[in-house]
Design an enzyme around this catalytic site. Structure first.
Site, PDB file in Angstrom:
ATOM      1  N   HIS A 204      55.396   6.662  52.181  1.00 43.20           N
ATOM      2  CA  HIS A 204      53.987   6.359  52.445  1.00 43.20           C
ATOM      3  C   HIS A 204      53.085   6.975  51.372  1.00 43.20           C
ATOM      4  CE1 HIS A 204      50.034   7.075  54.366  1.00 43.20           C
ATOM      5  NE2 HIS A 204      50.228   5.843  54.796  1.00 43.20           N
TER       6      HIS A 204
ATOM      7  N   ARG B  22      57.121  -8.223  64.451  1.00 47.44           N
ATOM      8  CA  ARG B  22      56.501  -7.669  63.241  1.00 47.44           C
ATOM      9  C   ARG B  22      55.092  -8.216  63.061  1.00 47.44           C
ATOM     10  NH1 ARG B  22      60.564  -9.651  58.653  1.00 47.44           N
ATOM     11  NH2 ARG B  22      59.750  -7.812  57.569  1.00 47.44           N
TER      12      ARG B  22
ATOM     13  N   CYS C 265      21.218  -3.173  32.132  1.00 48.79           N
ATOM     14  CA  CYS C 265      21.538  -1.822  31.683  1.00 48.79           C
ATOM     15  C   CYS C 265      21.564  -0.822  32.827  1.00 48.79           C
ATOM     16  CB  CYS C 265      20.569  -1.373  30.598  1.00 48.79           C
ATOM     17  SG  CYS C 265      18.866  -1.272  31.186  1.00 48.79           S
TER      18      CYS C 265
ATOM     19  N   LYS D 242      53.250 -12.070  55.503  1.00 50.41           N
ATOM     20  CA  LYS D 242      54.682 -11.925  55.790  1.00 50.41           C
ATOM     21  C   LYS D 242      55.248 -13.241  56.316  1.00 50.41           C
ATOM     22  CE  LYS D 242      55.628  -7.866  57.459  1.00 50.41           C
ATOM     23  NZ  LYS D 242      55.485  -6.896  58.556  1.00 50.41           N
TER      24      LYS D 242
ATOM     25  N   ARG E  74      14.933   2.580  24.309  1.00 48.14           N
ATOM     26  CA  ARG E  74      13.853   2.542  25.288  1.00 48.14           C
ATOM     27  C   ARG E  74      12.848   3.640  24.974  1.00 48.14           C
ATOM     28  NH1 ARG E  74      15.269   3.780  31.412  1.00 48.14           N
ATOM     29  NH2 ARG E  74      15.371   5.887  30.595  1.00 48.14           N
TER      30      ARG E  74
ATOM     31  N   THR F 130      18.506  -2.352  36.583  1.00 43.11           N
ATOM     32  CA  THR F 130      18.773  -2.625  38.000  1.00 43.11           C
ATOM     33  C   THR F 130      18.742  -1.379  38.880  1.00 43.11           C
ATOM     34  OG1 THR F 130      21.107  -2.690  37.422  1.00 43.11           O
ATOM     35  CG2 THR F 130      19.976  -4.800  37.702  1.00 43.11           C
TER      36      THR F 130
ATOM     37  N   ARG G 265      18.329   6.106  26.055  1.00 46.55           N
ATOM     38  CA  ARG G 265      17.180   6.719  26.745  1.00 46.55           C
ATOM     39  C   ARG G 265      16.655   7.844  25.874  1.00 46.55           C
ATOM     40  NH1 ARG G 265      21.632   6.811  29.968  1.00 46.55           N
ATOM     41  NH2 ARG G 265      21.662   5.622  31.912  1.00 46.55           N
TER      42      ARG G 265
ATOM     43  N   TYR H  64      24.609 -10.125  27.858  1.00 49.84           N
ATOM     44  CA  TYR H  64      25.482  -8.947  27.790  1.00 49.84           C
ATOM     45  C   TYR H  64      25.272  -8.058  29.004  1.00 49.84           C
ATOM     46  CZ  TYR H  64      21.384  -6.193  26.444  1.00 49.84           C
ATOM     47  OH  TYR H  64      20.165  -5.588  26.432  1.00 49.84           O
TER      48      TYR H  64
ATOM     49  N   ASP I  52      16.239   0.893  38.835  1.00 50.49           N
ATOM     50  CA  ASP I  52      14.859   0.876  39.310  1.00 50.49           C
ATOM     51  C   ASP I  52      14.527  -0.425  40.029  1.00 50.49           C
ATOM     52  OD1 ASP I  52      13.572   3.300  38.995  1.00 50.49           O
ATOM     53  OD2 ASP I  52      13.299   3.005  36.838  1.00 50.49           O
TER      54      ASP I  52
ATOM     55  N   SER J 261      15.809  -6.670  29.535  1.00 52.09           N
ATOM     56  CA  SER J 261      16.990  -5.952  29.987  1.00 52.09           C
ATOM     57  C   SER J 261      16.733  -5.562  31.434  1.00 52.09           C
ATOM     58  CB  SER J 261      17.217  -4.713  29.120  1.00 52.09           C
ATOM     59  OG  SER J 261      18.303  -3.977  29.633  1.00 52.09           O
TER      60      SER J 261
ATOM     61  N   MET K 209      50.359  -1.398  60.533  1.00 50.20           N
ATOM     62  CA  MET K 209      50.675  -1.972  61.827  1.00 50.20           C
ATOM     63  C   MET K 209      52.159  -1.712  62.092  1.00 50.20           C
ATOM     64  SD  MET K 209      47.672  -3.744  62.112  1.00 50.20           S
ATOM     65  CE  MET K 209      47.910  -5.176  63.099  1.00 50.20           C
TER      66      MET K 209
ATOM     67  N   GLY L  96      52.119  -0.097  56.193  1.00 51.80           N
ATOM     68  CA  GLY L  96      52.132   1.063  57.078  1.00 51.80           C
ATOM     69  C   GLY L  96      51.041   1.066  58.121  1.00 51.80           C
TER      70      GLY L  96
ATOM     71  N   ARG M 223      56.840 -10.178  48.833  1.00 48.60           N
ATOM     72  CA  ARG M 223      55.398 -10.268  48.600  1.00 48.60           C
ATOM     73  C   ARG M 223      55.137  -9.784  47.179  1.00 48.60           C
ATOM     74  NH1 ARG M 223      54.183  -5.365  52.679  1.00 48.60           N
ATOM     75  NH2 ARG M 223      55.266  -3.781  51.532  1.00 48.60           N
TER      76      ARG M 223
HETATM   77  P1  ADP Z   1      56.032  -3.433  57.413  1.00 48.25           P
HETATM   78  O1  ADP Z   1      54.948  -4.432  57.340  1.00 48.25           O
HETATM   79  O2  ADP Z   1      55.599  -2.100  57.823  1.00 48.25           O
HETATM   80  O3  ADP Z   1      56.886  -3.439  56.185  1.00 48.25           O
HETATM   81  P2  ADP Z   1      58.081  -5.004  58.650  1.00 48.25           P
HETATM   82  O4  ADP Z   1      57.695  -6.005  59.652  1.00 48.25           O
HETATM   83  O5  ADP Z   1      58.412  -5.515  57.317  1.00 48.25           O
HETATM   84  O6  ADP Z   1      56.973  -3.903  58.616  1.00 48.25           O
HETATM   85  O7  ADP Z   1      59.305  -4.232  59.242  1.00 48.25           O
HETATM   86  C1  ADP Z   1      59.703  -3.006  58.743  1.00 48.25           C
HETATM   87  C2  ADP Z   1      61.191  -2.962  58.567  1.00 48.25           C
HETATM   88  O8  ADP Z   1      61.835  -3.314  59.760  1.00 48.25           O
HETATM   89  C3  ADP Z   1      61.727  -3.945  57.551  1.00 48.25           C
HETATM   90  O9  ADP Z   1      61.633  -3.456  56.267  1.00 48.25           O
HETATM   91  C4  ADP Z   1      63.160  -4.070  57.984  1.00 48.25           C
HETATM   92  O10 ADP Z   1      63.917  -3.010  57.456  1.00 48.25           O
HETATM   93  C5  ADP Z   1      63.064  -3.932  59.470  1.00 48.25           C
HETATM   94  N1  ADP Z   1      63.121  -5.265  60.067  1.00 48.25           N
HETATM   95  C6  ADP Z   1      62.113  -6.112  60.300  1.00 48.25           C
HETATM   96  N2  ADP Z   1      62.555  -7.268  60.818  1.00 48.25           N
HETATM   97  C7  ADP Z   1      63.896  -7.154  60.885  1.00 48.25           C
HETATM   98  C8  ADP Z   1      64.960  -8.015  61.312  1.00 48.25           C
HETATM   99  N3  ADP Z   1      64.718  -9.247  61.728  1.00 48.25           N
HETATM  100  N4  ADP Z   1      66.202  -7.546  61.243  1.00 48.25           N
HETATM  101  C9  ADP Z   1      66.452  -6.307  60.800  1.00 48.25           C
HETATM  102  N5  ADP Z   1      65.519  -5.456  60.381  1.00 48.25           N
HETATM  103  C10 ADP Z   1      64.252  -5.871  60.416  1.00 48.25           C
HETATM  104 MG    MG Z   2      57.903  -4.812  55.493  1.00 45.56          MG
HETATM  105 MG    MG Z   3      55.650  -0.462  59.122  1.00 50.20          MG
END
Ligand code: ADP
Ligand code: MG
Ligand code: MG
Length: 895
Positions: A468, A96, A844, A26, A630, A780, A574, A864, A782, A777, A107, A105, A352
């Site tokens: 999620h 963040r 094999c 990020k 074989r 792996t 076999r 192969y 055995d 051959s 952290m 999701g 990303r």
């Molecule tokens: P995750 O890795 O779970 O996507 P993020 O760090 O991207 O977490 O944050 C989740 C959400 O929080 C982002 O998609 C955005 O909507 C909001 N967010 C993060 N940083 C900011 C910011 N500087 N201003 C406004 N919203 C933010």
């Molecule tokens: Mg995000």
């Molecule tokens: Mg999150």
């Protein structure tokens, strides 16, 4: 001096996309976007090594970090014209997490940091919108209370639901400033009651609390599970991004959303995403409100009556689409973006490379190669071979009757059938018992990862395409239908309630992750085909790879399937499997039970035509491609009856005395059959068996050569050789039969005789064995058993403990043990070729279909790999990647 903090914003950045290891994904991409001149709120990134430092120093932060963060924040203050903790124009922050590898999701993010009872007033005043300020404050308390202070978020949700019900509001956006103040008072009171401390008012304290929480969350159970599942080392650590807030909840000219530059489900080249007006942060993915489409096309396609971003905020939309195109071109890959619009002004918050289904990955790679954005090699390299498994998922037979009980979003493709379960624990439990289940939830959370892995399919009644459940299911290749709003889950009574029907836990349903339908019962499925984009990628892969890909097959059905998947021959047939068939097993038993050689030969004469016709069929299907056969391998007792009842029955069929039969069965019992009278040892004790098999092979080769017009060059493989003399003994018999058949048929027959390398001794003495063997051959399965001294059939009792306790990194029966078994392979290959430079080498074992093991085979110079039919496409792709990228990090050591 160690530098812990990298700043970004105001058109520049100290880091860039290449600094991923240090800045996390990020942070690196935020820096890169700044460098590209895109609108990114200014911020700073605390590097991953600070997290490592934190753990190595009993959870303390390095001394100079505080000062560096302070000066980074001063920079943000200069750029924004706001002041952190100030009572006039307060600067608010988002904190963040961001590891090297994206961990969606896993952290938690804290938004609106810096708000307290005073700054909230200032924020409202400054924005001229008190509702917005209090909405931000309550969000901050909720997130901070949950993530940093450790109070369950449901506590806050309950209070909010309660207040909404009391006030008669449906949506969060309907609450006024005063109403929010009331909610906040209750939040703060609950925190005090539950935790015995008050909500921190000092922004400095808040900031370091949040940074510490991000570091701490690196080791939370969810993150640890995710890392284990994805082989992410714990010592990578996470970076922390502290960034100026921008506000999507500043009224109806503000919004927040997520988007993909191409459709992550189908791969279609069109901007795809969702947003919410007057919202913040995770509202879009949390499934609290139903999000709106970004483009007008998508809105029309989905039949939504809520306006698209394109219609609602045309200027921000135009800028956003331009940025999307630019970022995709810059990164040369499909991007997954997060953005916020504050009073009409667009801000980019994340980019990303987007996760995608296997189907989308193929389409995107093929189209990007055709657009000239990437090369064909890159297109091939972009596909995760293991993900092709998803495309080998069945789909619902279009001719089947569909008893549709509801429908939701087609969140992850493929169809799946199973029993309804409502909790992840039940899903895991069912999997242990070998039952197939569909995990049915209102929505999923990171705690459900285990259950989601255990289930055949996932069904949620709430949440969008970026919920999620949807994101994780796509990543795992598990079919998923999300947001099936017409269905209702009654958890207490364990019921799934649809219009007209109510289903119980344990009832069978089918979900169609490609259409979004939910169906009652099991539905006939169709097996997939390799055409279109799949075919193109395979074509390009085939043009790049050096190693051939063969299949392990003994039945005509498997051989045909493998051919259709592109197998270039059979690497392991076999022959014993052919003896287990009905009508043959008793002839086999007759042979085993015969008193003497003459008796055995009588029975073998009956088996000969059966074997011959099997081989003719295989040779015909393979049409001149190499076929490795074989000779009989397993210990003979495997063919004999076991229980008294079975013995009675067989005795009567073979007119044997049951007591005597029992005695013969007992006599053949071995203490350690894996290391017993099997493999070439059988052929040495009973050469007539090998002779019959050789005759069947040669006669079949003549017949198939005639019927197909293609030259058939059988490869006869002698199993479990440890000594050259063993191979020589059997080889002589085979050659004698060859001479006979050639004389009888009056044609010349080409053939190879080789051995399986499945004993360490054979690997070490390869240079001697290669004097007689024309090919090796590597068996792996055995070879792994005999190298480790672990019986695969008994390993489950302790191997899972080994994995859990970190004694082994991965199951050596799934991925080749590169350092031990691998070294034996390298030794055998090298010594064997020293004696015979055109020695053919193949693998094999099960490992022949494992991508990381295939990389190893490329390095070891094998000719192969051979694997089960359904893994052939995976092996073709992995072999191509191995040919130009070398061994991957997946091939980490067990030592
Ligand atoms: P995750 O890795 O779970 O996507 P993020 O760090 O991207 O977490 O944050 C989740 C959400 O929080 C982002 O998609 C955005 O909507 C909001 N967010 C993060 N940083 C900011 C910011 N500087 N201003 C406004 N919203 C933010
Ligand atoms: Mg995000
Ligand atoms: Mg999150």
């Amino acid at each position: 001096m160690q530098k812990w903090v990298y700043t970004f914003g105001g058109g520049t950045a100290e880091g860039h996309a290449g600094d991923r290891n240090l800045l996390g994904g990020k942070g690196a991409n935020l820096a890169e976007m700044c460098k590209l001149g895109l609108p990114v709120p200014p911020g700073l990134t605390i590097i991953t090594t600070a997290c490592t430092h934190y753990y190595e120093n009993s959870r303390t932060i390095p001394d100079s970090l505080k000062e560096e963060v302070r000066s980074g924040i001063r920079r943000m203050e200069e750029i924004t014209g706001r002041t952190f903790g100030h009572n006039e124009r307060p600067l608010l922050l988002s904190v963040r997490s961001g590891a090297r590898a994206s961990m969606p999701g896993m952290m938690d993010t804290v938004l609106n940091l810096g708000l307290n009872d005073e700054t909230v007033q200032a924020l409202g005043h400054d924005a001229g919108d008190a509702r917005f300020a209090w909405d931000s404050y309550r969000r901050f308390i909720q997130m901070y209370g949950d993530v940093v202070m450790g109070l369950d978020h449901e506590v806050f949700e309950e209070i909010l639901e309660d207040e909404k019900a009391r006030l008669g509001h449906e949506q969060d956006t309907e609450l006024s400033a005063v109403e929010w103040q009331h909610v906040i008072a209750r939040y703060k009171q609950t925190i005090e009651e539950e935790l015995g401390e008050s909500f921190p008012q000092d922004p400095e304290v808040q900031l370091w609390g949040a940074i510490g929480a991000v570091f701490a969350s690196w080791m939370n159970a969810r993150a640890v599970t995710y890392r284990n599942l994805h082989n992410i080392p714990a010592d990578w650590g996470t970076a922390v991004n502290v960034q100026a807030m921008v506000f999507g909840n500043l009224g109806n000219s503000s919004a927040t959303g997520v988007a993909f530059t191409r459709n992550p489900s189908t791969g279609e080249s069109a901007l795809y995403g969702e947003f919410l007006v007057n919202a913040q942060g995770e509202d879009v993915v949390a499934g609290i409100r139903t999000p709106q489409n970004i483009t007008e096309d998508a809105r029309i396609a989905s039949g939504s009556d809520k306006p698209s971003l394109e219609k609602l905020m045309p200027e921000a939309f135009a800028e956003f689409s331009e940025i999307c195109a630019r970022l995709e071109g810059h990164y040369r890959d499909m991007q997954d973006l997060e953005f916020t619009i504050e009073r009409g002004k667009l801000w980019m918050l994340q980019t990303r490379s987007g996760k995608r289904t296997a189907k989308a990955a193929l389409k995107i790679a093929v189209e990007m190669a055709e657009e000239g954005l990437i090369s064909k090699e890159e297109a091939v390299a972009r596909i995760d071979p293991a993900s092709l498994d998803q495309l080998l998922h069945p789909t619902i037979d279009p001719r089947a009757r569909r008893d549709v009980i509801g429908s939701g979003l087609p969140a992850s493709p493929g169809a799946a059938t199973g029993e309804i379960v409502f909790t992840s624990e039940e899903a895991v439990h069912a999997q242990d018992e070998g039952r197939k289940v569909i995990l049915v939830r209102v929505e999923t959370s990171p705690e459900d990862i285990h259950g989601m892995h255990a289930a055949e399919g996932i069904l949620t009644t709430r949440g969008g395409m970026t919920s999620h459940a949807a994101v994780v299911a796509r990543g795992m290749g598990t079919p998923c239908v999300s947001g099936a709003g017409t269905l209702r889950v009654d958890l207490r009574n364990e019921l799934l309630i649809a219009q007209g029907v109510t289903l119980k836990k344990g009832d069978i349903i089918t979900i169609d992750g490609s259409s979004g339908q939910v169906l009652k019962g099991a539905i006939p499925m169709l097996q997939p085909e390799l055409s279109g984009d799949f075919g193109r990628i395979m074509e390009w892969a085939d043009a790049t790879r050096r190693m051939k890909v063969r299949t392990n097959a003994e039945t005509p059905a498997d051989a045909r399937a493998a051919r259709s998947f592109g197998a270039e021959g059979i690497g392991l047939c076999r022959t014993e499997h052919m003896f287990f068939e009905d009508g043959r097993i008793n002839v086999m038993r007759e042979m085993i039970l015969a008193e003497d050689e003459a008796g055995r030969r009588t029975a073998l004469a009956k088996l000969l035509p059966m074997q011959r016709s099997d081989f003719v069929e295989l040779f015909e299907i393979m049409h001149g491609l190499p076929v490795t056969i074989r000779l009989l391998d397993p210990p003979l007792h495997e063919f004999l009856p076991k229980t008294d009842a079975e013995i009675e029955e067989v005795a009567s069929i073979l007119s044997f005395d049951p007591a005597e039969l029992r005695q013969r069965v007992d006599a053949l019992h071995e203490f350690n059959p894996m290391l017993g009278h099997r493999g070439c040892r059988l052929a040495i004790s009973y050469p007539e068996i090998a002779e019959m098999q050789a005759r069947a092979i040669f006669e079949a080769a003549c017949l198939a050569a005639k019927s197909t017009g293609a030259a058939v060059v059988p490869e006869i493989m002698v199993p479990l050789v440890g000594l050259k003399a063993e191979l020589d003994f059997v080889k002589e018999r085979i050659e004698a039969v060859a001479r006979e058949v050639i004389a009888e048929a009056g044609v010349s027959i080409e053939y190879l005789i080789g051995t399986m390398i499945e004993l360490p001794r054979a690997a070490l003495r390869a240079h001697v064995i290669a004097e007689s063997a024309e090919f090796f051959s590597f068996g792996t399965n055995d070879l792994t058993q005999t190298t480790f001294g672990i019986s695969r059939d008994d390993a489950s009792a302790f191997l899972s403990t080994y994995l859990q306790k970190g004694i082994v990194e991965r199951d050596p029966f799934v991925q080749l043990d590169f350092d031990g078994v691998g070294e034996l392979i390298q030794i055998a290959a090298e010594r064997g070729r020293r004696t015979r430079n055109n020695l053919k080498l193949g693998i094999c074992g099960e490992h022949g279909g494992d991508p990381a093991s295939i990389h190893f085979c490329e390095e070891a110079g094998l000719d192969y790999v051979s694997c089960s039919p359904f893994r052939v496409p995976i092996a073709r792709l992995a072999a191509a990647q191995a040919a130009f990228v070398g061994r991957t990090s997946a091939g980490r050591s067990n030592d």
